[in-house]
Scaffold this motif. Structure first.
Motif, PDB file in Angstrom:
ATOM      1  N   SER A  59       1.660   4.946   3.802  1.00  0.00           N
ATOM      2  CA  SER A  59       2.888   5.703   4.175  1.00  0.00           C
ATOM      3  C   SER A  59       3.881   5.563   3.713  1.00  0.00           C
ATOM      4  O   SER A  59       4.791   6.586   3.496  1.00  0.00           O
ATOM      5  N   SER A  60       4.373   4.583   3.159  1.00  0.00           N
ATOM      6  CA  SER A  60       5.616   4.130   2.521  1.00  0.00           C
ATOM      7  C   SER A  60       5.654   4.854   1.037  1.00  0.00           C
ATOM      8  O   SER A  60       6.554   5.228   0.310  1.00  0.00           O
ATOM      9  N   SER A  61       4.526   5.206   0.559  1.00  0.00           N
ATOM     10  CA  SER A  61       4.230   5.911  -0.801  1.00  0.00           C
ATOM     11  C   SER A  61       4.347   7.334  -0.544  1.00  0.00           C
ATOM     12  O   SER A  61       4.450   7.886  -1.624  1.00  0.00           O
ATOM     13  N   LEU A  62       3.916   7.976   0.603  1.00  0.00           N
ATOM     14  CA  LEU A  62       3.703   9.434   0.616  1.00  0.00           C
ATOM     15  C   LEU A  62       4.830  10.271   0.100  1.00  0.00           C
ATOM     16  O   LEU A  62       4.670  11.379  -0.668  1.00  0.00           O
ATOM     17  N   ASN A  63       6.009   9.981   0.526  1.00  0.00           N
ATOM     18  CA  ASN A  63       7.098  10.993   0.071  1.00  0.00           C
ATOM     19  C   ASN A  63       7.402  10.633  -1.398  1.00  0.00           C
ATOM     20  O   ASN A  63       7.808  11.776  -2.044  1.00  0.00           O
ATOM     21  N   TYR A  64       7.191   9.485  -1.921  1.00  0.00           N
ATOM     22  CA  TYR A  64       7.388   9.435  -3.419  1.00  0.00           C
ATOM     23  C   TYR A  64       6.353  10.147  -4.013  1.00  0.00           C
ATOM     24  O   TYR A  64       6.746  10.901  -5.200  1.00  0.00           O
ATOM     25  N   ARG A  76      -8.301   5.393  -8.438  1.00  0.00           N
ATOM     26  CA  ARG A  76      -7.221   4.604  -8.981  1.00  0.00           C
ATOM     27  C   ARG A  76      -6.749   3.455  -7.956  1.00  0.00           C
ATOM     28  O   ARG A  76      -6.251   3.779  -6.995  1.00  0.00           O
ATOM     29  N   ILE A  77      -6.835   2.063  -8.643  1.00  0.00           N
ATOM     30  CA  ILE A  77      -6.605   0.927  -7.804  1.00  0.00           C
ATOM     31  C   ILE A  77      -5.023   0.624  -7.841  1.00  0.00           C
ATOM     32  O   ILE A  77      -4.811   0.498  -9.187  1.00  0.00           O
ATOM     33  N   ILE A  78      -4.326   0.396  -6.711  1.00  0.00           N
ATOM     34  CA  ILE A  78      -3.031   0.064  -6.842  1.00  0.00           C
ATOM     35  C   ILE A  78      -2.788  -1.219  -6.238  1.00  0.00           C
ATOM     36  O   ILE A  78      -3.362  -1.446  -5.038  1.00  0.00           O
ATOM     37  N   ASN A  79      -2.147  -2.143  -6.971  1.00  0.00           N
ATOM     38  CA  ASN A  79      -2.082  -3.752  -6.600  1.00  0.00           C
ATOM     39  C   ASN A  79      -0.829  -3.272  -5.542  1.00  0.00           C
ATOM     40  O   ASN A  79       0.318  -3.346  -6.075  1.00  0.00           O
ATOM     41  N   ALA A  80      -1.203  -3.265  -4.241  1.00  0.00           N
ATOM     42  CA  ALA A  80      -0.173  -2.945  -3.295  1.00  0.00           C
ATOM     43  C   ALA A  80       0.552  -4.086  -2.910  1.00  0.00           C
ATOM     44  O   ALA A  80       1.415  -4.211  -1.900  1.00  0.00           O
ATOM     45  N   GLY A  81       0.140  -5.529  -3.418  1.00  0.00           N
ATOM     46  CA  GLY A  81       0.813  -6.826  -3.003  1.00  0.00           C
ATOM     47  C   GLY A  81       2.099  -6.811  -3.731  1.00  0.00           C
ATOM     48  O   GLY A  81       2.820  -7.664  -3.493  1.00  0.00           O
ATOM     49  N   ASN A  82       2.291  -6.062  -4.724  1.00  0.00           N
ATOM     50  CA  ASN A  82       3.500  -6.116  -5.623  1.00  0.00           C
ATOM     51  C   ASN A  82       4.772  -5.253  -4.917  1.00  0.00           C
ATOM     52  O   ASN A  82       4.623  -4.767  -3.967  1.00  0.00           O
ATOM     53  N   SER A  83       5.985  -5.633  -5.409  1.00  0.00           N
ATOM     54  CA  SER A  83       7.049  -4.843  -5.006  1.00  0.00           C
ATOM     55  C   SER A  83       6.922  -3.294  -5.048  1.00  0.00           C
ATOM     56  O   SER A  83       6.140  -2.749  -5.635  1.00  0.00           O
ATOM     57  N   LEU A  84       7.804  -2.719  -3.970  1.00  0.00           N
ATOM     58  CA  LEU A  84       7.693  -1.239  -3.809  1.00  0.00           C
ATOM     59  C   LEU A  84       8.041  -0.658  -5.107  1.00  0.00           C
ATOM     60  O   LEU A  84       7.362   0.457  -5.460  1.00  0.00           O
ATOM     61  N   GLU A  85       8.966  -1.195  -5.891  1.00  0.00           N
ATOM     62  CA  GLU A  85       9.211  -0.541  -7.208  1.00  0.00           C
ATOM     63  C   GLU A  85       8.070  -0.505  -8.238  1.00  0.00           C
ATOM     64  O   GLU A  85       7.792   0.472  -8.803  1.00  0.00           O
ATOM     65  N   ASP A  86       7.348  -1.579  -8.164  1.00  0.00           N
ATOM     66  CA  ASP A  86       6.234  -1.676  -9.042  1.00  0.00           C
ATOM     67  C   ASP A  86       5.192  -0.862  -8.758  1.00  0.00           C
ATOM     68  O   ASP A  86       4.460  -0.319  -9.372  1.00  0.00           O
ATOM     69  N   VAL A  87       4.976  -0.704  -7.314  1.00  0.00           N
ATOM     70  CA  VAL A  87       3.876  -0.049  -6.710  1.00  0.00           C
ATOM     71  C   VAL A  87       4.285   1.632  -7.134  1.00  0.00           C
ATOM     72  O   VAL A  87       3.372   2.332  -7.547  1.00  0.00           O
ATOM     73  N   LYS A  88       5.707   2.049  -7.165  1.00  0.00           N
ATOM     74  CA  LYS A  88       5.703   3.477  -7.518  1.00  0.00           C
ATOM     75  C   LYS A  88       5.534   3.455  -8.930  1.00  0.00           C
ATOM     76  O   LYS A  88       4.929   4.556  -9.254  1.00  0.00           O
ATOM     77  N   GLN A  89       5.622   2.436  -9.817  1.00  0.00           N
ATOM     78  CA  GLN A  89       5.308   2.731 -11.301  1.00  0.00           C
ATOM     79  C   GLN A  89       3.884   2.897 -11.502  1.00  0.00           C
ATOM     80  O   GLN A  89       3.340   3.456 -12.275  1.00  0.00           O
ATOM     81  N   GLN A  90       3.046   1.970 -10.751  1.00  0.00           N
ATOM     82  CA  GLN A  90       1.619   2.013 -10.810  1.00  0.00           C
ATOM     83  C   GLN A  90       1.404   3.610 -10.434  1.00  0.00           C
ATOM     84  O   GLN A  90       0.246   4.097 -10.925  1.00  0.00           O
ATOM     85  N   ILE A  91       1.685   4.074  -9.343  1.00  0.00           N
ATOM     86  CA  ILE A  91       1.395   5.475  -8.836  1.00  0.00           C
ATOM     87  C   ILE A  91       1.725   6.361  -9.716  1.00  0.00           C
ATOM     88  O   ILE A  91       0.930   7.228 -10.241  1.00  0.00           O
ATOM     89  N   HIS A  92       2.891   6.327 -10.343  1.00  0.00           N
ATOM     90  CA  HIS A  92       3.303   7.325 -11.493  1.00  0.00           C
ATOM     91  C   HIS A  92       2.257   7.257 -12.451  1.00  0.00           C
ATOM     92  O   HIS A  92       1.817   8.308 -12.950  1.00  0.00           O
TER      93      HIS A  92
END
Ligand code: Z5A
Length: 206
Positions: free
Chosen positions: A18-23, A183-199
């Protein structure tokens, strides 16, 4: 099958979907796409009513098979009323959970035989599948600690840690069976890092 871009987000409790949906929406909007955000169970008036039954922690007698059938009833309505029409209009559809959650929670978590889930999937979806699925993966303890900080626990959140461990391993098994879609996202990392992985994971679709 369908031509449009249907993105689903999956993961255990507190994984950060949910935190990543808007991004994710912003990425596609900036690239000039029209976006529709939705979720399962839910996404339609009927589906949201079904969601209330499924999440209500007072429904302690709900059978696993009833739970599975309600998930697919909501999904059937959601696909016909919302998802397929949006894809036909060339919108990018981003959905918080979809059928992989049925395999992970009702299959892995509750122990329902995979073949029964597959039968419902074939019946309701007729081969319709997500284009790409982001699996937000993280340690179950971390996810549960994050989720605990929120409001009152729903019916799923009252399950024990072993339930969520089975859910996580079922998700990981599905991802390894379908490495192109997942695509596996390492969700244990910081939100900023998660955004980079998503991108990075969605780069080819932007
Ligand atoms: N379900 C099912 O059984 N079968 C099915 O077929 C389907 C669903 C479709 C409802 O799902 C339930 O339905 C779900 C499975 C079942 N139950 N469970 N469990 P839901 O998606 O609506 O509810 P949810 O899974 O409980 O969502 P969630 O716990 O909100 O997870 P999330 O969306 O992945 O997490 P979040 O809300 O973005 O983040 C949780 C907290 O962590 C929040 O305070 C954030 O600020 C924090 N957070 C997020 N990312 C980070 C990072 N990277 N660092 C630090 N903190 C973070």
């Amino acid at each position: 099958m369908h031509e449009g871009l249907f993105i689903t987000l999956e993961g255990i409790e507190g994984a950060g979907k949910s935190s990543s949906l808007n991004y994710i929406s912003e990425l596609f909007i900036c690239a000039g796409h029209e976006v529709l955000q939705t979720r399962e169970p839910g996404g339609t008036d009927t589906g949201e009513q079904i969601r209330k039954i499924l999440l209500d922690s007072d429904n302690i007698k709900l059978e696993s098979s009833t739970e599975l059938l309600l998930m697919f009833a909501a999904r059937s309505q959601h696909l016909e009323e919302i998802v397929k029409p949006a894809l036909e209009k060339d919108q990018v559809v981003i959905c918080d959970r979809f059928t992989d959650a049925s395999y992970a929670y009702q299959g892995g978590g509750r122990g329902i035989e995979e073949l029964r889930i597959k039968t419902l999937e074939d019946w309701v979806q007729l081969g319709f599948t997500p284009t790409v699925t982001l699996l937000f993966d993280l340690d179950v303890d971390v996810g549960l600690r994050r989720a605990e900080k929120r409001s009152q626990a729903d019916r799923f959140e009252q399950e024990d840690i072993m339930f969520f461990k089975r859910v996580r391993s079922s998700y990981l098994q599905r991802a390894s069976n379908e490495p192109i879609r997942f695509r596996i996202i390492n969700a244990g990392n910081s939100l900023e890092d998660v955004k980079q992985q998503i991108h990075k994971a969605l780069q080819e679709y932007l």
